[in-house]
Design an enzyme around this catalytic site. Sequence first.
Site, PDB file in Angstrom:
ATOM      1  CG  HIS A  43      -2.064   0.940   1.074  1.00  0.00           C
ATOM      2  ND1 HIS A  43      -1.976   2.279   1.359  1.00  0.00           N
ATOM      3  CD2 HIS A  43      -3.326   0.721   0.611  1.00  0.00           C
ATOM      4  CE1 HIS A  43      -3.146   2.842   1.099  1.00  0.00           C
ATOM      5  NE2 HIS A  43      -3.973   1.931   0.635  1.00  0.00           N
ATOM      6  CG  ASP A  64      -8.586  -4.187  -3.000  1.00  0.00           C
ATOM      7  OD1 ASP A  64      -9.756  -4.001  -2.636  1.00  0.00           O
ATOM      8  OD2 ASP A  64      -7.921  -3.360  -3.629  1.00  0.00           O
TER       9      ASP A  64
END
Length: 428
Positions: A307, A364
């Site tokens: 991320h 996700d």
Amino acid sequence: MARTAELIIDGKSYTFPIVEGTENEIGIDISDLRDKTGAITLDFGYKNTGATKSAITFLDGDLGILRYRGYSIEELAEKSTFLEVAYLLIFGELPQTDHLEKFTSDIKNHTMVHEDVKKILDGFPSSSHPMGVLASLFCAQTAFYPESLDPNRSAEGVYLSIVRSLAKMPTFAAWAHKNAVGHPVNYPDNSLNYSARFLKMMFGLPAENYEVDPVVADALDKLLILHADHEQNCSTSTVRIVGSSKASIYSSIAAGINALWGPLHGGANQEVITMLEAIKQDGGDVEKWINKAKDKNSGFRLMGFGHRVYKNFDPRAKIIKKAADDVLGKLGVHDPVLDIAMKLEEIALRDPYFIERKLYPNVDFYSGIIYRALGIPVDMFTVMFAIGRLPGWIAQWKELRENKEPIGRPRQIYTGQKEREYIPLTKR
Ligand code: CMC
């Protein structure tokens, strides 16, 4: 004394103010950098650039903290509903009972879409990805509500556009799915709450025959809360930059939907399941795929890992992992890809490549497994993310407008040819 930062260019010193956020994060205000020095900053991917001051979402990537308007994501996911969170994000406070009732009822009044939208939908082949259909239908609202194009709309007019956006999103999303499977569309059932209404429109064959399972509706509501905002990410920055030109709310959000679609952003949830399926088909050798992700020549990345901001853990991933266990348990589903995902996570988290680069599962990684257990097809995963992210896009669009922010227009360092003489075609 006010804090400042000093910049020295060719021996000459320039001073810039330091701005401090409520959580003590600091930024160097370089608004007049070019005027003072003639230089600009160069920051690919805006990794160090604060594009705005915002009072909506706080996240601390090192500590794994995410808060909407000061409330922790853990508490909101556990105790709140999606529409309550939407209200919080958009209007700044948790609603009183009467405010929430009015907001919910205003939304219910606008869940129907113009019948002509069906003609637009009919124009899409069933091979169309639902994200493309969703973005197009959303943008088409500018045609049905041309008053939304007025950049000086009243607060009431803006409220109406906000309500219409939230109300019609589940209808558009379900219809995008119906188009993909070639089934007739269902109309919204306003006796149901937000998530249940969407499920009935999406799965009903026809709607009357579909009984919404409260376990499924609750799980979906929680997932939507977890996706509702994430400060200045790619799609939100897109919404803000499009909105900064005073484009309508519908076209700004349509742009956000398109930005979300990419596999490095919201499209990752679809990619995760495709990857886990491929690992399963390949015999389940997780180590082999980890090695492939580490090999820069393979062009393969571990989808759902890493991320831009979280460098410790993604708090949303923690909640979703637990929710995946709960939902699969309650629905009595055993999904072998969940076992592969857990094994993949376990091995990656022990591997120096992932440790050194601070790569952890993101939101996700497990969301697709829940969507699958809820019966949602893979090409609808990113659409689910878009339904969840809508209140965040709206809140950020509204904030930009209320702060009267200038049009977004970055600079560049030109690296092309110097001026040269034109050579006629016959002489080239
Ligand atoms: N698998 C393998 N290596 C990775 C991965 C990954 N998933 N992510 C980053 N790296 C490596 C990358 O190769 C680089 O290595 P090196 O320093 O040796 O060149 C290093 O880690 C830093 O990566 P980066 O691409 O510079 O980091 P970034 O902040 O620009 O990218 C990211 C963040 C999310 C785009 C990236 O981690 C990625 O591509 N992840 C996979 C896609 C994904 O899951 N996206 C969903 C993000 S969360 C939901 C959302 O907000 O949309």
